[in-house]
Scaffold this active site. Structure first.
Site: not given
Ligand code: ADP
Ligand code: MG
Length: 398
Positions: A38, A199, A356, A379
């Protein structure tokens, strides 16, 4: 560039006091900077200002002290770290406003750099309190915001001061906005998008926006389970949001209306648990037994998306498509990462990724440098991807 803000090209800074909002939230281990990425990305702005003879005053929040002075969240260790990256001395003021800050600014010569203490030691920072913003602004003649990663928050040091001083975007902010603008503001089509993660509920706005913007949308990760279940497919014990089926169907409907092709997983890697040595199987998504969970996309799903890649001109990606923290379920995410890196290297594709866990997955795949742009601004990146205005960027345009 299409954004209505001023860049450093338009700033006359010699002999002036310039307040720079940075994001100095680097990982610290035992009081030392563990990863200076950073700081390195911030260096061009600070160097340019100092070289032009500005009196550079750097401010930033650090962690979440909740408006109280907490010594373990002091920015003091960042002064020597910043000095090392810049190759010139960086002074430190033990407060971000008041007498210690004013005195330190008075002592600053042209071309010198001063770092102020954590702005979040004051509750006025997050409250965007006018008096606190005025105290900060009073230290300087000009304001430069180089903290894109904090731009989704309307705080005193991001929005408040921008309304009180002539304001400019720093070089890092400028680069980040240019990359995002190329990816979504005026993308070259066909535009592909990959959305994964846990989610649907946390990414409804993102899915809604991309389903009308993109030409191809791959939905993976646990959120794909919600889309499958909404269509009546049994997903066993998979993570799934049964209260989001209507929203999932509405997104599919919107995509259809706008001619966006949605790719949902057709096969999956399943297991009974997430244990490190659990037995796994690859099955069609229509054949998931009740006691199993979908934990990664399967090879046919990956192949289907990879077929689309050569035709795409732009790709945006947020969210791993599997539970990639467990190597048994990282195959899909790593394969996508490598395929996107290769398509980008071949020169046709502009690829932008952020989030992240997505950045962690790209690093795991060893391809983060091969994408056109990888945003570390969690974010703020997501909010931008959702098509929303970022308050601190809007404040620069005022
Ligand atoms: P980012 O941080 O890149 O925005 P998210 O925080 O939305 O991504 O999602 C990442 C999480 O989603 C990870 O911890 C991963 O383990 C979980 N994940 C992805 N696919 C599955 C799945 N099929 N079942 C359970 N968890 C999942
Ligand atoms: Mg995340």
């Amino acid at each position: 560039m299409s954004h209505g803000f001023r860049s450093l090209d338009e700033a006359s800074v010699a002999g002036r006091r310039v307040l720079v909002r940075a994001d100095l939230n680097v990982p610290l281990r035992e009081g030392r900077v563990a990863d200076a990425t950073r700081l390195a990305r911030l260096a061009p702005t600070l160097r340019e200002l100092a070289d032009k003879g500005a009196r550079v005053i750097v401010c930033s929040h650090f962690d979440r002290p909740k408006g109280r002075r907490r010594p373990e969240m002091s920015l003091a260790p960042l002064a020597p770290a910043l000095a090392a990256v810049l190759g010139r001395p960086v002074r430190f003021a033990e407060d971000c406003i008041g007498e210690p800050a004013t005195r330190a600014v008075t002592l600053l010569a042209n071309g010198e750099v001063l770092l102020l203490e954590n702005t979040r030691f004051y509750p006025g920072e997050e409250a965007n309190d006018p008096a606190f913003a005025a105290a900060l602004a009073g230290l300087a003649d000009l304001f430069v915001n180089d903290a894109f990663s904090a731009a989704h928050r309307a705080h005193a040091s991001t929005v408040g001061v921008a309304h009180l001083l002539p304001s400019y975007a720093g070089r890092l902010m400028e680069a980040e906005l240019a990359a995002l603008d190329a990816a979504l503001g005026h993308p070259a089509h066909p535009l592909g998008a990959i959305v994964g993660g846990a989610k649907v509920s946390t990414k409804l706005d993102l899915l809604g926006y991309l389903s009308v913007k993109a030409d191809v949308l791959l939905i993976g990760g646990a959120m794909a389970n919600t889309f499958l279940a909404a269509q009546g497919i049994a997903v066993g014990r998979s993570l799934e949001e049964s209260d989001r089926h209507a929203e999932a169907m509405a997104i599919l409907e919107a995509a259809k209306t706008r001619g966006c092709e949605v790719l949902l997983p057709i096969d999956a890697v399943v297991a009974k648990t997430l244990a490190p040595n659990v037995e796994t199987a690859v099955v069609p998504v229509t054949a998931v037994s009740p006691e199993f969970m979908i934990l990664d996309v399967g090879p046919e799903t990956i192949a289907r998306f990879e077929e689309r890649l050569p035709a795409l001109r732009t790709l945006v990606w947020n969210g791993p498509v599997g539970s990639f923290e467990n190597p048994l379920f990282s195959t899909g995410t790593l394969a996508l990462a490598s395929a996107i890196a290769a398509a980008t290297e071949s020169g046709r594709l502009c690829s932008v990724a952020g989030g992240g866990d997505t950045v962690a997955a790209l690093n795991l795949a060893g391809v983060a440098e091969k994408l056109t742009y990888v945003s570390n601004a969690g974010g703020a990146f997501l909010k931008w991807l959702e098509g929303k205005a970022l308050p601190a960027v809007a404040a620069l345009a005022a």
